[in-house]
Write a protein that holds these residues in place. Structure first.
Motif, PDB file in Angstrom:
ATOM      1  N   ARG A  10     -23.866 -12.696  -7.399  1.00 37.44           N
ATOM      2  CA  ARG A  10     -22.439 -12.657  -7.785  1.00 37.44           C
ATOM      3  C   ARG A  10     -22.143 -11.550  -8.850  1.00 37.44           C
ATOM      4  O   ARG A  10     -22.797 -11.583  -9.834  1.00 37.44           O
ATOM      5  CB  ARG A  10     -21.816 -14.130  -8.163  1.00 37.44           C
ATOM      6  N   THR A  30     -16.197  -9.571  -4.273  1.00 41.19           N
ATOM      7  CA  THR A  30     -15.120 -10.395  -3.777  1.00 41.19           C
ATOM      8  C   THR A  30     -13.729 -10.310  -4.242  1.00 41.19           C
ATOM      9  O   THR A  30     -13.579  -9.838  -5.506  1.00 41.19           O
ATOM     10  CB  THR A  30     -15.778 -11.631  -3.741  1.00 41.19           C
ATOM     11  N   TYR A  31     -12.760 -10.879  -3.623  1.00 39.03           N
ATOM     12  CA  TYR A  31     -11.481 -11.220  -4.312  1.00 39.03           C
ATOM     13  C   TYR A  31     -11.659 -11.759  -5.653  1.00 39.03           C
ATOM     14  O   TYR A  31     -11.008 -11.771  -6.655  1.00 39.03           O
ATOM     15  CB  TYR A  31     -10.447 -11.904  -3.312  1.00 39.03           C
ATOM     16  N   THR A 296     -12.334 -10.161   2.934  1.00 34.89           N
ATOM     17  CA  THR A 296     -13.405 -11.288   2.702  1.00 34.89           C
ATOM     18  C   THR A 296     -14.456 -11.342   3.624  1.00 34.89           C
ATOM     19  O   THR A 296     -15.472 -11.533   2.927  1.00 34.89           O
ATOM     20  CB  THR A 296     -12.533 -12.714   2.971  1.00 34.89           C
TER      21      THR A 296
END
Length: 430
Positions: A10, A30-31, A296
């Motif tokens: 991440r 990512t969002y 996404t």
């Protein structure tokens, strides 16, 4: 064309801010990563307030003008003035976006809008002054949106910037849908001038959020050589930037033809007010769904690959109105049209790569001003044509002509390559 970064870890918010290009990072963004950046959350919250305030003001002003004048034409002018003054604002004010610190400019724009709406709410304000104030608010809008869009590139880098722009559009579409519904309900209990006071409060709230929650950065023109005269002309003179601007401007101009013909189409379909509202909500709902899915499920390289094909077919669902679809099928076609707007995620990165940093605010103001102005013209054309032609034929013609127009623009986008040449020339000459 960049390659998709490998999955596995991440990205921390700090890393989202530091990486300039997505291909230089080894992890997907990512969002959630974008929303983890506190300053971006502040900008997004301020955006919700300003969009909601604008919708409240538009509905309230339309009701107020109709009650004062009884004229449907003047009431319609309230909505038209939400589009057409963008060209004036983009032409006259876009240069300010790079000459002044962005936070100061954003707060000033919000305060000016709040002041205009406060004057609208004064009972003694005549109808003619209401239109002047409405024109002023709409003229300020491209400067505000251009400055905010350029500021996102200072806060978010690489693919995080693309997803941040996507979230701003998603919030704008969702806030407009909710805002029109809530605004209509509010006018059941509030007189129009009181509802305008609510709009004043939302813009003041936006100004406060931006003042307290965003960084105080210097003007972009102060970070490099100040842009000289003719900066807009130089932007439009570059083949890559001109092709990308047309790619931003042309498809929405034809999309809104369906909105201009929506009322007569719903009437011809026997759908009533509920069907009219459902038809209008379909394209924004499809836009939100398409952007969320693309942002996404797809990485930067995949979004680049689908951008041009999606743009090429984006107006084709409207051309299918030649088959005279019933309301459920028509709603489905508008959902598809909206979903195709996911091509904008690829366009965001290309445009950011093509425009030099010191002209970014001006470029984003010109982009936004063109989009809104041409949408206003497209909506007006759709409504005018539907007065003399069957509405399904008007929508189908918009889809067919729009597809041919977009295909012509796509040739220019392909021919101009990756879009880094203009930035290189500017940096060398300065």
């Amino acid at each position: 064309m960049v390659t998709d970064p490998p999955a596995g870890r991440r990205v921390r918010p700090r890393e989202v801010r530091e990486d300039l290009h997505p291909e230089e990072d080894s992890a997907p963004v990512t969002y959630r990563d974008v929303l983890a950046v506190r300053e971006f959350r502040t900008i997004l919250a301020a955006h919700v307030l300003s969009v909601a305030g604008g919708v409240f003001a538009e509905i309230s002003l339309a009701v107020l003008v109709f009650r004062q004048t009884g004229s449907a034409l003047l009431t319609g002018l309230v909505f038209a003035l939400g589009f057409l003054p963008y060209a004036v604002g983009a032409a006259l004010l876009s240069g300010l976006a790079d000459r002044y610190p962005p936070r100061r400019l954003l707060v000033a724009c919000d305060l000016l809008c709040a002041a205009c709406m406060a004057l609208m709410a004064v009972p003694a304000t005549p109808a003619a002054a209401l239109f002047v104030l409405r024109f002023a608010v709409a003229s300020i809008a491209p400067l505000f949106t251009g400055t905010r869009a350029a500021s996102l590139a200072d806060i978010l880098r690489g693919d995080a910037y693309v997803l941040g722009r996507s979230l701003v559009r998603i919030v704008a579409q969702s806030s407009q849908i909710a805002g029109y519904g809530l605004g209509g309900l509010a006018l059941v209990w509030l007189p129009p001038r009181a509802a305008l006071c609510v709009a004043v409060g939302t813009f003041l709230g936006s100004a406060l959020l931006l003042r307290l929650g965003t960084g105080d950065r210097p003007a972009r023109a102060a970070r490099a050589a100040a842009p000289g005269t003719g900066a807009t002309r130089r932007l439009l003179g570059d083949p890559r930037i001109r092709a990308l601007l047309l790619m931003w401007w042309i498809p929405p101009m034809f999309f809104v033809v369906a909105e201009g013909a929506a009322a007569p189409f719903a009437d011809a379909a026997g759908a009533g007010a509920a069907g009219f509202g459902l038809f209008l909500a379909a394209m924004p709902a499809g836009t939100v769904a398409g952007e969320v899915l693309a942002g996404t499920l797809l990485g930067p390289a995949a979004r680049d690959r689908i951008a041009l094909p999606l743009a090429a077919v984006s107006a084709l669902p409207m051309a299918a109105f030649a088959l005279r679809p019933a309301l459920p099928a028509a709603v489905g076609l508008m959902l598809l049209t909206g979903a195709c707007a996911a091509y904008t995620l690829g366009m965001d990165r290309w445009f950011a790569d093509a425009v030099p940093e010191r002209l970014r605010g001006r470029a984003m103001s010109v982009l936004g001003g063109g989009v809104m102005t041409l949408q206003g013209l497209g909506m007006a054309a759709g409504g005018a044509a539907a007065d003399v032609l069957p509405p399904y034929a008007v929508i189908a013609a918009g889809g067919a002509i729009g597809t041919l127009s977009v295909l012509g623009v796509l040739r220019s986008v392909r021919a101009t390559g990756t879009g880094r040449s203009y930035r290189s020339r500017e940096e060398v000459t300065t």
